[in-house]
Design an enzyme around this catalytic site. Structure first.
Site, short mmCIF file in Angstrom:
data_model
loop_
_atom_site.label_atom_id
_atom_site.label_comp_id
_atom_site.label_asym_id
_atom_site.label_seq_id
_atom_site.Cartn_x
_atom_site.Cartn_y
_atom_site.Cartn_z
N ILE A 1 7.40 -2.41 7.84
CA ILE A 1 6.94 -1.39 6.82
C ILE A 1 8.40 -0.61 5.70
O ILE A 1 9.11 -0.76 5.76
CB ILE A 1 8.32 -0.49 8.31
CG1 ILE A 1 7.61 -1.57 10.16
CG2 ILE A 1 8.36 0.88 8.85
CD1 ILE A 1 6.11 -1.00 10.16
N LYS A 2 7.40 0.48 5.43
CA LYS A 2 7.96 0.93 4.25
C LYS A 2 8.30 1.96 3.98
O LYS A 2 7.74 2.95 4.91
CB LYS A 2 6.53 1.12 3.58
CG LYS A 2 7.26 0.58 1.75
CD LYS A 2 5.18 0.90 1.35
CE LYS A 2 5.53 1.09 -0.42
NZ LYS A 2 4.10 0.50 -1.29
N LEU A 3 9.83 3.09 4.17
CA LEU A 3 10.29 4.27 4.20
C LEU A 3 11.13 4.67 2.75
O LEU A 3 10.53 3.87 1.92
CB LEU A 3 11.12 3.78 4.62
CG LEU A 3 11.30 2.86 6.17
CD1 LEU A 3 12.14 2.57 6.69
CD2 LEU A 3 10.04 4.22 7.25
N ALA B 1 3.65 -1.64 5.09
CA ALA B 1 2.55 -0.74 5.47
C ALA B 1 3.29 0.81 5.31
O ALA B 1 4.20 0.52 6.22
CB ALA B 1 1.78 -0.10 6.49
N THR C 1 1.00 -1.18 -0.02
CA THR C 1 -0.05 -0.48 -0.16
C THR C 1 1.17 1.13 -0.23
O THR C 1 2.60 1.21 -0.12
CB THR C 1 -1.27 -0.24 1.48
OG1 THR C 1 -0.22 0.46 2.46
CG2 THR C 1 -1.83 -1.39 1.08
#
Ligand code: E4P
Length: 216
Positions: A82-84, A56, A27
């Protein structure tokens, strides 16, 4: 090649999951905004449907704030990734989280040096955006190929997640150059199983079957 769906639409995710070939979900803030739903609730819903990695994305820009956001997102489910962003602060946060054993997806990657640094920082996934490179008049597939070569040359374990995929030909090329994962809108997942000659051939088989039934 692993197949993720690139959406925050829960109906599309459910339908793709029912096909039995879905490995994960990505997402981003735009996809969440499009749904007009609470971010954390939607992520929880998605994690109930899909057991594989669910990315996310944080919206903070500084290391400490990214970590604080990540800590909250990690409470949602144990398959949250965790999307960074692939920025200097994102790189620092990637190292902090990866050292803790958290899976990180480094997004908005547009050149192989970003991919090399995030791999050194322990990223689980790197997301090069093919379609957005194509939009500038360059060839997004070159980026996938270059990252694949860099990772193979040095034995980096970070998975290449080809993102911003617009059509089935991108997927064919990703499979040929060895992307580990592709993330795809549901529309394109359906297109993967469609060929006009399959439809035409099936119609001919069924017509012949009906004709022969009439003769026996
Ligand atoms: C990847 O994780 C992104 O969500 C996505 O693939 C971006 O695609 P777009 O360029 O079609 O918005």
């Amino acid at each position: 090649m692993e197949l993720y769906i690139d959406t925050a639409n829960i109906d599309d995710i459910r339908q793709a999951a029912e096909l039995g070939i879905l490995d994960g979900v990505t997402t981003n803030p735009s996809l969440i905004a499009k749904e007009g739903v609470d971010f954390h609730n939607r992520m929880a819903e998605i994690c109930e449907v899909v057991t594989g990695p669910v990315s996310a994305e944080v919206v903070s820009l500084e290391h400490d704030a990214m970590i604080a956001e990540a800590n909250e997102l990690l409470q949602i489910a144990n398959n949250i990734v965790i999307k960074l962003p692939s920025t200097v602060e994102g790189l620092k946060a990637c190292k902090t989280l990866s050292d803790r054993g958290v899976k990180v997806n480094m997004t908005l990657c547009f050149q192989p040096l970003q991919a090399m640094l995030v791999a050194k920082a322990g990223a689980f996934l790197v997301s090069p955006f093919i379609g957005r490179v194509d939009d500038t008049g360059a060839d997004g597939m070159d980026l996938i190929q270059q990252i694949r070569t860099v990772y193979d040359n040095f034995g980096f374990q970070t998975k290449v997640l080809a993102a911003s995929i617009r059509h089935p030909m991108h997927l064919v090329q990703c499979a040929l150059v060895g992307a580990d994962v592709v993330t795809v809108p549901y529309k394109v997942i359906k297109q993967m199983m469609h060929h006009p000659l399959t439809d035409k051939g099936l119609a001919a088989f069924l017509a012949d079957w009906e004709k022969q039934k009439a003769t026996v």
